[in-house]
Write a protein that holds these residues in place. Structure first.
Motif: not given
Length: 389
Positions: A317-322
């Motif tokens: 999930l690292r690529d999603l900021p929120a």
């Protein structure tokens, strides 16, 4: 009702093709290309300001590739359906039927057959009930725990929903939490009869063209073990619908239940039975030909608060900021052929913009899902999950 034009350029897997039944005169399956994310309309105040926010969120979601819209007759005392009606009036003003995706971008022209709209019937509005009782459409004793499965009520509720949304036909009508509201009060035998009669009313609405398909929206009954008094077998629900259809193919095609980082029972616990074989809810749905829509991906906001800042180290999930994006991506990626869409309500502009951005990335691969959700659960201080089936 064809949606073959959806998503021809969809390379990230945001859309999936699902076979839905046609009517009796057209036995071949109806292939629908539906988004893995759908817009829900549950929370909010019953006022015009919230109506405007919901309508704007629906429009923005659809224009960014979400073609599943979910509501209910009782959400915000009918305001949710009214807001959807306003959004549809704006969206359907375009006259050209173009593919939803155009060269990896979402088209701006929208037609009715591009959208899959679901509502629910069951929970009552006192003013509506009073009018139906006075008109002798239903009896007062038909209402149990603020809920009604009487065929005449289901019929009246669906027609009221159609008026609020300004629709001639709705794609899917769920009976809304029927087991949660009435199973233990009525007892299994009487409840089965009530469900069969309600399904018979929905079959009549299908014949009349007001409803294309129907199903059951739930909260607990498919997530608790067979030893729980509130447990419901999907195999029984399918049998009741078949009986309502006269023994042939029924219009029951879908169920809805919550699935998120905390609520994992649908795919992890073998609490359903089909032909005396124990299996998970998603496995049972696949065996029985029932689609699954999931709700509550953010735990009505509670999961977002608990997980804030704790999921940044989760590799998948690292690529999603929120945080909300991470949780929504997780729910949307629930593996299983019956899985259609994760439904999320959003109104604030920053939430809508953040959530619709997920349309442009691929769901988590099924092979990576268990590791990812267990990493999330570890970060949240929950026990890891080891599916038993």
């Amino acid at each position: 009702m064809s949606r073959a034009g959806f998503g021809q350029s969809d390379t990230v897997g945001h859309f999936r093709v699902h076979n839905f039944p046609q009517d009796a005169s057209k036995p071949e399956p109806n292939q629908l290309k539906l988004s893995t994310l759908g817009v829900g309309t549950y929370l909010g105040n019953p006022d015009h300001r919230t109506d405007d926010l919901v309508a704007a969120a629906v429009i923005e979601s659809v224009l960014n590739g979400w073609n599943v819209i979910d509501t209910a007759s009782n959400y915000r005392y009918g305001h949710a359906e009214t807001a959807i009606g306003s959004a549809l009036d704006a969206l359907l003003s375009g006259g050209a039927a173009q593919d939803f995706l155009q060269e990896h971008e979402y088209g701006s022209d929208t037609t009715r057959d591009m959208l899959f709209i679901a509502t629910k019937a069951g929970y009552t509005d006192e003013a509506f009930v009073k009018r139906l009782v006075e008109d002798r459409v239903i009896a007062r004793h038909d209402v149990v725990n603020g809920h009604c499965l009487a065929p005449a009520y289901v019929n009246a509720s669906v027609h009221a929903s159609l008026r609020r949304m300004n629709l001639a036909t709705v794609d899917l009508v769920y009976l809304h939490n029927p087991a949660e509201a009435q199973l233990q009060t009525a007892g299994k035998s009487a409840f089965a009869q009530k469900m069969t009669e309600a399904f018979r009313a929905l079959e009549a609405l299908r014949t009349a063209g007001a409803v294309r398909y129907y199903g059951v929206a739930t909260w607990d009954c498919f997530r608790v073990p067979p030893t729980d008094a509130g447990h419901l077998e999907l195999e029984d629900v399918v049998a009741w619908a078949k009986a309502a259809a006269g023994g042939g193919a029924s219009g029951l095609v879908a169920i809805q239940l919550p699935v998120n980082a905390d609520m994992v029972e649908a795919w992890s616990e073998p609490w359903q039975s089909v032909n005396n074989e124990s299996m998970t809810l998603l496995q049972a749905a696949e065996k029985l030909g029932v689609k699954v829509f999931t709700s509550g991906p953010l735990g009505e906001g509670d999961l977002v608060s608990q997980a804030k800042g704790r999921l940044d180290g989760v590799f998948g999930l690292r690529d999603l900021p929120a945080t909300a994006q991470k949780l929504l991506q997780l729910a949307r990626s629930t593996p299983g052929l019956p899985m259609v869409a994760a439904l999320v309500g959003h109104k604030a502009q920053e939430n809508v913009v953040g959530n619709v951005a997920i349309s442009r990335i691929s769901p988590i691969k099924p092979a990576d899902f268990l590791q990812t959700i267990n990493d999330v659960r570890t970060a949240l201080g929950r026990k890891t999950v080891h599916p038993k089936a």
